[in-house]
Design a protein around this motif. Structure first.
Motif, PDB file in Angstrom:
ATOM      1  N   ALA A   1      25.507   1.973  24.380  1.00 15.52           N
ATOM      2  CA  ALA A   1      25.375   2.282  22.953  1.00 15.52           C
ATOM      3  C   ALA A   1      25.694   3.747  22.687  1.00 15.52           C
ATOM      4  O   ALA A   1      25.561   4.612  23.575  1.00 15.52           O
TER       5      ALA A   1
ATOM      6  N   GLN B   1      24.036   5.834  21.275  1.00 12.55           N
ATOM      7  CA  GLN B   1      22.876   6.704  21.412  1.00 12.55           C
ATOM      8  C   GLN B   1      22.986   7.573  22.672  1.00 12.55           C
ATOM      9  O   GLN B   1      22.438   8.677  22.718  1.00 12.55           O
ATOM     10  N   TYR B   2      23.704   7.099  23.702  1.00 13.86           N
ATOM     11  CA  TYR B   2      23.889   7.910  24.906  1.00 13.86           C
ATOM     12  C   TYR B   2      24.672   9.185  24.601  1.00 13.86           C
ATOM     13  O   TYR B   2      24.528  10.191  25.305  1.00 13.86           O
TER      14      TYR B   2
ATOM     15  N   SER C   1      23.342   2.600  12.930  1.00 16.34           N
ATOM     16  CA  SER C   1      22.731   3.622  13.780  1.00 16.34           C
ATOM     17  C   SER C   1      23.388   3.543  15.143  1.00 16.34           C
ATOM     18  O   SER C   1      24.047   2.545  15.478  1.00 16.34           O
TER      19      SER C   1
ATOM     20  N   ASN D   1      22.166   2.871  17.852  1.00 17.52           N
ATOM     21  CA  ASN D   1      21.630   1.761  18.649  1.00 17.52           C
ATOM     22  C   ASN D   1      22.437   0.493  18.456  1.00 17.52           C
ATOM     23  O   ASN D   1      22.470  -0.376  19.337  1.00 17.52           O
ATOM     24  N   ASN D   2      23.074   0.354  17.308  1.00 19.80           N
ATOM     25  CA  ASN D   2      23.778  -0.874  16.950  1.00 19.80           C
ATOM     26  C   ASN D   2      25.291  -0.760  17.114  1.00 19.80           C
ATOM     27  O   ASN D   2      26.025  -1.659  16.696  1.00 19.80           O
TER      28      ASN D   2
ATOM     29  N   THR E   1      16.687   2.108  10.946  1.00 20.55           N
ATOM     30  CA  THR E   1      16.237   2.768  12.166  1.00 20.55           C
ATOM     31  C   THR E   1      15.616   4.117  11.804  1.00 20.55           C
ATOM     32  O   THR E   1      16.177   4.845  10.975  1.00 20.55           O
TER      33      THR E   1
END
Length: 581
Positions: A135, A137-138, A183, A185-186, A221
């Protein structure tokens, strides 16, 4: 809206799916589908089964499946490549007699099938080494952490990911689909797309708003909420969150709103991100407004990266040449003892010509390099890669191939309703000497924009040299143009009348424009200058392999000397690429 027949399936037809539990969340459980013979052949699917306490709209889910069915084959392929979209309804009870779920008494839609996330969108993080969704987010972690887990992504690839995501969001918005809970995450990502490109994959698609309808209640989120909470799933809310993502992916932060790191990459992108954070939804930029600035920023960053790699190759070649020189000077003593013959050596320039730069997967077609090929396109034939007697062979052999380190240049998505803009605007006008603007070098016949490197003290002088050189070519003042070659250049033998005549013949077929000086580095007495421009030439005088091209966009990294003003020595291997326009 016209009803569309969509596939329905009972859970027991999916094989022993319960033994292939992949994950679960607050809304449902996701299972792998064993793919029994004859059922959805050729597809790799997963089954999302809603929890019994979750409230959802089966009719809205049906509309999402219908949305995909109504697309053209090309559009459906685009959707399937970039979203895990619902494709099949899963039900319990009597066989449905009506396509709309709510009109089937006793039949309950309990979930849906969707495409399985491919391995290229997964990452294995030590020490557990378990496959996890890769994702975005990394990318919000600092580079030290990214290096530890083996997921360091440079700014060129980050821009490429943002561009791909912006194209997908624009494509969806124009078809009345909004993300809502956008977000990191998605959004999954890969750096191994079909052509080696960076690409994004949107998941949790049943949380999106499709054609004005929601399957599930809209959520947000934490740290990605919009201020206007009553508008949780609109193009304006997606714009707010995309602006946050653009800022945070460069600040390497999960919650920052600092635009300084993004501004260091592109002022225009930072301005768009600032507008995206407007409290007035109407003032936020549509996703389509991001596309061209992202393309320009990505291409510029790629060119700067290529220039840095060329400089790195130059330093390595210098070191090899110096070592070779030292070996040669020590050979007489060794020869006296052993009788061995000293090896033949080359100059530092020759060593540089033959060195192989660090390569990155190119999407742009590289300039040709095969010896003996018919290369009469003015750029490769005379300006860049060798004497007019041997055109492409002088600096781009012997290791074969060229341009492997060339910057990636992205064109518009075939589904984005935008056109590609492969080069800067052609500045040629009826006025042979346009009025200069800041950060432009203007001469009769050519204008070179050096705004991207204006902070470099050498920028104006280098840009002026290129403007005078190309201006002289465009004005057919070839003797003047030849003055801008270093006497040691292999592009033309300045002392040979026949070589000069052949050079002039090739030059007479072309006119060039749209000059942008995009990168400058100085190393070891040489200056590496990356120039972008467009060439128009007669048919039959295009690059080797594309000799019928009459228009090409070029990215060229030149090696310049500065012994008596800037002069062109050559364009080292790996610093030349083009694409047809």
């Amino acid at each position: 809206m016209t009803e569309v027949r969509v596939p329905w399936v009972l859970p027991e037809k999916l094989g022993a799916y319960q033994a292939q539990r992949l994950g679960d969340g607050g809304q449902g459980i996701v299972y792998g589908v064993p793919d029994p013979a004859g059922l959805f052949p050729g597809q790799t699917l997963v089954y999302k089964e809603y929890r019994k306490n979750v409230v959802y709209s089966a009719d809205a889910l049906y509309e999402m499946v219908c949305f995909r069915q109504r697309l053209t084959p090309g559009e459906r392929a685009f959707l399937d490549e970039r979203l895990t979209w619902p494709t099949v309804l899963v039900y319990r009870g009597p066989n449905p007699q009506d396509p709309v779920p709510s009109r089937n008494q006793g039949t309950e839609v309990v979930g849906f099938l969707m495409g399985r996330v491919r391995a290229s969108y997964q990452v294995r993080i030590p020490p557990l080494n378990e496959a996890k969704p890769q994702a975005m987010q990394y990318l919000l972690n600092d580079d030290a952490y990214a290096t530890r887990i083996g997921l360091l992504v440079d700014d060129v690839r980050r821009l490429e990911l943002l561009l791909d995501l912006a194209r997908t969001l624009d494509w969806l918005h124009r078809r009345q689909v909004v993300i809502g809970d956008l977000s990191p995450n998605n959004v999954l990502f890969t750096l191994q797309g079909p052509q080696g490109e960076a690409r994004c994959l949107l998941i949790d698609c049943d949380s999106m708003r499709c054609l004005g309808r929601d399957v599930l209640d809209q959520v947000a989120t934490p740290d990605w909420e919009v201020p206007d909470t009553e508008q949780k799933a609109t193009p304006a809310s997606d714009s707010w969150k995309f602006g946050l993502l653009a800022a945070r992916i460069f600040s390497r932060s999960f919650d920052s709103t600092d635009l300084v790191p993004l501004r260091a990459v592109s002022t225009e992108l930072a301005n768009l991100a600032s507008r995206a954070q407007s409290l007035d939804p109407v003032r936020r930029p549509a996703l389509i407004e991001w596309l061209k600035p992202l393309e320009l920023a990505h291409n510029r960053a790629g060119q700067q990266q290529a220039a840095a790699r060329a400089a790195q190759a130059f330093r390595a070649a210098q070191a090899r040449a110096q070592a070779q020189t030292q070996t040669q000077t020590s050979q007489p003593r060794a020869q006296a003892r052993t009788g061995a013959q000293p090896p033949t050596g080359g100059s530092p320039a020759a060593g540089f010509a033959q060195s192989a730069p660090v390569s990155a997967p190119p999407l742009r077609r590289p300039a040709p390099s095969s010896a003996g090929s018919k290369v009469v396109g003015w750029l490769l034939a005379a300006v860049l890669v060798g004497g007019v007697g041997g055109y492409a062979v002088t600096h781009m052999h012997p290791t074969g191939g060229s341009g492997s380190g060339a910057p990636t240049t992205l064109s518009a998505s075939p589904y984005s309703d935008t056109t590609d803009t492969p080069g800067p605007t052609d500045p040629t006008t009826d006025d042979p000497t346009p009025t200069p603007t800041p950060d432009q070098a203007v001469t009769t016949g050519a204008t070179v924009d050096y705004s991207q490197v204006a902070d470099d003290p050498a920028a104006e002088d280098v840009a002026t040299m290129f403007a005078e050189f190309f201006g002289a070519i465009n004005e057919q003042d070839y003797d003047n143009a030849l003055k801008y070659y270093d006497p040691k250049s292999a592009a033309v033998d300045l002392g040979s009348s026949s070589s000069r005549a052949q050079w002039k013949k090739v030059m007479s077929t072309t006119r060039d424009s749209g000059f942008m000086l995009s990168a400058l580095t100085t190393d070891g007495g040489y200056t590496m200058a990356t120039l972008n421009f467009r060439s128009h030439q007669a048919a039959g005088y295009g690059p080797s392999g594309s000799t019928d091209d009459t228009c090409d966009d070029w990215t060229v990294t030149y090696q310049l000397t500065d012994t008596d003003g800037y002069r062109i020595l050559k364009a080292p291997k790996g610093g030349v690429s083009y694409t047809s326009c």
